[in-house]
Design an enzyme around this catalytic site. Structure first.
Site, PDB file in Angstrom:
ATOM      1  N   TYR A   1       0.822  -1.220   0.000  1.00 53.15           N
ATOM      2  CA  TYR A   1       0.000   0.000   0.000  1.00 53.15           C
ATOM      3  C   TYR A   1       0.859   1.275   0.000  1.00 53.15           C
ATOM      4  O   TYR A   1       0.823   2.071  -0.955  1.00 53.15           O
ATOM      5  CB  TYR A   1      -0.932  -0.061   1.207  1.00 53.15           C
ATOM      6  CG  TYR A   1      -1.739   1.178   1.484  1.00 53.15           C
ATOM      7  CD1 TYR A   1      -2.412   1.856   0.459  1.00 53.15           C
ATOM      8  CD2 TYR A   1      -1.854   1.665   2.789  1.00 53.15           C
ATOM      9  CE1 TYR A   1      -3.169   2.984   0.735  1.00 53.15           C
ATOM     10  CE2 TYR A   1      -2.618   2.782   3.068  1.00 53.15           C
ATOM     11  CZ  TYR A   1      -3.263   3.448   2.036  1.00 53.15           C
ATOM     12  OH  TYR A   1      -4.008   4.565   2.318  1.00 53.15           O
TER      13      TYR A   1
ATOM     14  N   GLY B   1       7.284  -5.930   5.707  1.00 58.40           N
ATOM     15  CA  GLY B   1       7.004  -6.427   7.047  1.00 58.40           C
ATOM     16  C   GLY B   1       5.551  -6.830   7.132  1.00 58.40           C
ATOM     17  O   GLY B   1       4.772  -6.571   6.212  1.00 58.40           O
ATOM     18  N   LEU B   2       5.220  -7.468   8.231  1.00 57.88           N
ATOM     19  CA  LEU B   2       3.820  -7.835   8.494  1.00 57.88           C
ATOM     20  C   LEU B   2       3.237  -6.780   9.418  1.00 57.88           C
ATOM     21  O   LEU B   2       3.936  -6.249  10.280  1.00 57.88           O
ATOM     22  CB  LEU B   2       3.755  -9.221   9.143  1.00 57.88           C
ATOM     23  CG  LEU B   2       4.361 -10.370   8.323  1.00 57.88           C
ATOM     24  CD1 LEU B   2       4.294 -11.681   9.109  1.00 57.88           C
ATOM     25  CD2 LEU B   2       3.659 -10.498   6.972  1.00 57.88           C
TER      26      LEU B   2
ATOM     27  N   ILE C   1      13.063 -10.523   2.205  1.00 55.29           N
ATOM     28  CA  ILE C   1      14.172  -9.802   2.865  1.00 55.29           C
ATOM     29  C   ILE C   1      14.970 -10.708   3.806  1.00 55.29           C
ATOM     30  O   ILE C   1      16.052 -10.332   4.256  1.00 55.29           O
ATOM     31  CB  ILE C   1      13.691  -8.559   3.646  1.00 55.29           C
ATOM     32  CG1 ILE C   1      12.577  -8.922   4.634  1.00 55.29           C
ATOM     33  CG2 ILE C   1      13.256  -7.444   2.694  1.00 55.29           C
ATOM     34  CD1 ILE C   1      12.291  -7.857   5.674  1.00 55.29           C
TER      35      ILE C   1
ATOM     36  N   LYS D   1       8.305  -3.176  15.961  1.00 54.50           N
ATOM     37  CA  LYS D   1       8.733  -1.860  15.445  1.00 54.50           C
ATOM     38  C   LYS D   1       9.683  -1.193  16.446  1.00 54.50           C
ATOM     39  O   LYS D   1      10.696  -0.591  16.068  1.00 54.50           O
ATOM     40  CB  LYS D   1       7.516  -0.956  15.211  1.00 54.50           C
ATOM     41  CG  LYS D   1       6.641  -1.409  14.052  1.00 54.50           C
ATOM     42  CD  LYS D   1       7.319  -1.162  12.718  1.00 54.50           C
ATOM     43  CE  LYS D   1       6.586  -1.783  11.559  1.00 54.50           C
ATOM     44  NZ  LYS D   1       7.322  -1.767  10.301  1.00 54.50           N
TER      45      LYS D   1
ATOM     46  N   ASN E   1      -1.909   7.414  11.007  1.00 56.22           N
ATOM     47  CA  ASN E   1      -2.840   6.472  10.366  1.00 56.22           C
ATOM     48  C   ASN E   1      -2.979   6.741   8.870  1.00 56.22           C
ATOM     49  O   ASN E   1      -3.776   7.587   8.465  1.00 56.22           O
ATOM     50  CB  ASN E   1      -4.206   6.542  11.054  1.00 56.22           C
ATOM     51  CG  ASN E   1      -4.180   5.951  12.453  1.00 56.22           C
ATOM     52  OD1 ASN E   1      -3.403   6.396  13.290  1.00 56.22           O
ATOM     53  ND2 ASN E   1      -4.994   4.956  12.698  1.00 56.22           N
TER      54      ASN E   1
ATOM     55  N   ASN F   1      -8.544  -2.240   9.715  1.00 60.98           N
ATOM     56  CA  ASN F   1      -8.482  -0.790   9.917  1.00 60.98           C
ATOM     57  C   ASN F   1      -9.780  -0.108   9.512  1.00 60.98           C
ATOM     58  O   ASN F   1     -10.538  -0.606   8.680  1.00 60.98           O
ATOM     59  CB  ASN F   1      -7.305  -0.203   9.134  1.00 60.98           C
ATOM     60  CG  ASN F   1      -5.981  -0.749   9.634  1.00 60.98           C
ATOM     61  OD1 ASN F   1      -5.272  -1.425   8.907  1.00 60.98           O
ATOM     62  ND2 ASN F   1      -5.659  -0.491  10.881  1.00 60.98           N
TER      63      ASN F   1
ATOM     64  N   TYR G   1       3.320  -6.863  17.111  1.00 58.79           N
ATOM     65  CA  TYR G   1       3.596  -6.002  15.957  1.00 58.79           C
ATOM     66  C   TYR G   1       4.286  -4.711  16.422  1.00 58.79           C
ATOM     67  O   TYR G   1       5.357  -4.338  15.926  1.00 58.79           O
ATOM     68  CB  TYR G   1       2.303  -5.671  15.193  1.00 58.79           C
ATOM     69  CG  TYR G   1       2.492  -4.519  14.235  1.00 58.79           C
ATOM     70  CD1 TYR G   1       3.232  -4.677  13.067  1.00 58.79           C
ATOM     71  CD2 TYR G   1       1.967  -3.252  14.508  1.00 58.79           C
ATOM     72  CE1 TYR G   1       3.440  -3.614  12.198  1.00 58.79           C
ATOM     73  CE2 TYR G   1       2.164  -2.186  13.646  1.00 58.79           C
ATOM     74  CZ  TYR G   1       2.904  -2.374  12.497  1.00 58.79           C
ATOM     75  OH  TYR G   1       3.121  -1.309  11.654  1.00 58.79           O
TER      76      TYR G   1
ATOM     77  N   SER H   1       6.179   3.328  13.439  1.00 58.09           N
ATOM     78  CA  SER H   1       4.758   3.574  13.680  1.00 58.09           C
ATOM     79  C   SER H   1       4.565   4.348  14.968  1.00 58.09           C
ATOM     80  O   SER H   1       5.351   4.203  15.918  1.00 58.09           O
ATOM     81  CB  SER H   1       4.068   2.212  13.795  1.00 58.09           C
ATOM     82  OG  SER H   1       2.787   2.361  14.344  1.00 58.09           O
TER      83      SER H   1
ATOM     84  N   SER I   1     -18.682  -1.880  12.855  1.00 56.10           N
ATOM     85  CA  SER I   1     -18.776  -1.792  14.324  1.00 56.10           C
ATOM     86  C   SER I   1     -17.880  -0.656  14.782  1.00 56.10           C
ATOM     87  O   SER I   1     -16.685  -0.647  14.452  1.00 56.10           O
ATOM     88  CB  SER I   1     -18.287  -3.090  14.974  1.00 56.10           C
ATOM     89  OG  SER I   1     -19.162  -4.143  14.689  1.00 56.10           O
ATOM     90  N   VAL I   2     -18.457   0.278  15.508  1.00 57.05           N
ATOM     91  CA  VAL I   2     -17.661   1.366  16.097  1.00 57.05           C
ATOM     92  C   VAL I   2     -17.206   0.862  17.459  1.00 57.05           C
ATOM     93  O   VAL I   2     -18.045   0.618  18.350  1.00 57.05           O
ATOM     94  CB  VAL I   2     -18.500   2.658  16.227  1.00 57.05           C
ATOM     95  CG1 VAL I   2     -17.718   3.729  16.972  1.00 57.05           C
ATOM     96  CG2 VAL I   2     -18.937   3.143  14.850  1.00 57.05           C
TER      97      VAL I   2
END
Ligand code: NAD
Ligand code: UFG
Length: 339
Positions: free
Chosen positions: A12, A83-84, A60, A154, A180, A200, A150, A125, A217-218
């Site tokens: 992305y 990366g994941l 990598i 980082k 974000n 997300n 995750y 991040s 769903s909020v």
């Protein structure tokens, strides 16, 4: 800097960055194992720019592939996206996350050192700040305790790269802490194409808008925020990608190791995001209030002034741009790259 190796360049953020690198006449080599991407993204980038990318499908963690890439191409700098990134999955599969993200970066850096390439931009991040002690977050604040493997991966890589630079100050390293990322290129040709059900907010909203998903769903409406829903610093991926070109300029100054937030400085709540998306798309988003998601913080947004001062970088795109561009991409490509 003339030739840039982009790991994870089919993904992305990577594909949007490759596009800008080509527009600025860099030679680009992409190394991606396609675990979470399609080579179609790069084909489209080539179409948009009219320029070509050298694509190597590989991992990598594979020293043979790395050796061949660095031997064949005269790489000046590496932008390392590979990366994941799925927070929930990292809790289920911590070893896979540490292996990909930490061991993968370590293997990449060893190959770079061996081939005398010591210019690196790393995708970090805002998660490294943990639960914010105060807002906005600025780079001098201590990093916190990420709540999942995750985020921890980082933070571990940030520490590893900091130690690497301490041991050998001929390395130039820029750690970019993204807030974000959302949005898509204005052509509607490339964008975010998550596997399965998105984790997300923005891709979830846009898939509800196309009818692919029934209801959003909020996660929680009882946070200590103006409307009770979570607040985040959403940044247009094109602005974010541009930050990487500015980071390359910084590497060329031989400044050592730098850390920058890439965010807008402005937080929006989940309900504000839904409303903005409805306004930009003309669609109604079906949603319900659900319990809080574990590990979420109430609010998180950047102080982006250091990047403005030292990278000469600012986010310029608005929330309306982000929503319009997501809708353009999603409505043109309801099944993503495989549609
Ligand atoms: P993405 O999944 O679209 O891109 C990552 C790319 O890396 C994919 O193309 C994937 O196929 C590739 N990849 C993964 N493991 C690899 C390996 N071992 N070898 C070679 N290629 C590999 O994700 P993205 O959103 O573009 O994120 C890019 C980077 O930015 C990641 O490091 C991510 O952790 C970081 N980041 C993303 C966000 C976000 O919200 N999108 C936020 C903060 C940081
Ligand atoms: N949310 C919902 N419903 C959903 C998805 C999200 O209400 O279906 C809410 C969340 O509770 C949060 C907000 O929308 O309040 C944003 O959630 P995201 O999952 O889109 O983003 P996060 O802030 O949780 O995390 C993202 C990336 C992380 C990265 C972090 C950096 O997923 O990898 O930003 O700030 F570390």
């Amino acid at each position: 800097m003339k030739t840039v190796l982009v790991t994870g360049g089919a993904g992305y953020i990577g594909s949007h960055t490759v596009l800008q690198l080509l527009e600025q006449n860099f030679s680009v080599v992409v190394l991606d194992n396609l675990v979470n991407a399609s080579a179609e993204s790069l084909r489209r980038v080539e179409n948009i720019t009219g320029k070509s990318v050298t694509f190597v499908q590989g991992d990598i963690r594979d020293t043979t592939v790395l050796d061949s890439v660095f031997s064949k191409h005269s790489i000046d700098a590496v932008i390392h996206f590979a990366g994941l990134k799925a927070v929930g999955e990292s809790v289920e599969k911590p070893l896979e996350y540490y292996e990909n993200n930490v061991y993968g970066t370590l293997t990449l850096c060893k190959a770079m050192r061996q081939h005398g390439v010591k210019n690196l931009v790393f995708s970090s991040s805002a998660t490294v700040y943990g639960d914010p002690v105060s807002l906005p977050l600025h780079e001098k604040m201590a990093t916190g305790q990420p709540t999942n493997p995750y985020g921890m991966s980082k933070l571990m890589v940030e520490h590893m790269l900091t130690d690497l630079h301490k041991s050998d100050d001929s390395w130039n390293i820029v750690l970019l802490r993204y807030f974000n990322p959302v949005g898509a290129h204005h052509s509607g040709q490339i964008g975010e194409d998550p596997n399965g059900i998105p984790n997300n907010l923005m891709p979830y909203i846009s898939q509800v808008a196309t009818g692919k998903l029934a209801q959003l769903s909020v996660f929680g409406d009882d946070y200590d925020t103006p409307d009770g829903t979570g607040v985040r610093d959403y940044i247009h991926v094109v602005d974010l990608a541009n930050g990487h070109l500015k980071a390359l300029d910084r590497l060329a100054l031989n400044m050592g190791l730098d850390v920058y937030n890439l965010g807008t400085g402005q937080g929006y709540s989940v309900l504000e995001m839904i409303k903005a998306f409805e306004d930009a798309s003309g669609q109604t988003i079906n949603y319900k209030i659900a319990p809080r998601r574990s590990g979420d913080v109430a609010a998180c947004y950047a102080d982006p002034t250091l990047a403005a001062k030292e990278l000469n970088w600012n986010a310029v795109k608005t929330l309306e741009d982000m929503c319009k561009d997501v809708w353009h991409w999603q409505s043109n490509n309801p099944m993503g790259y495989n549609g």
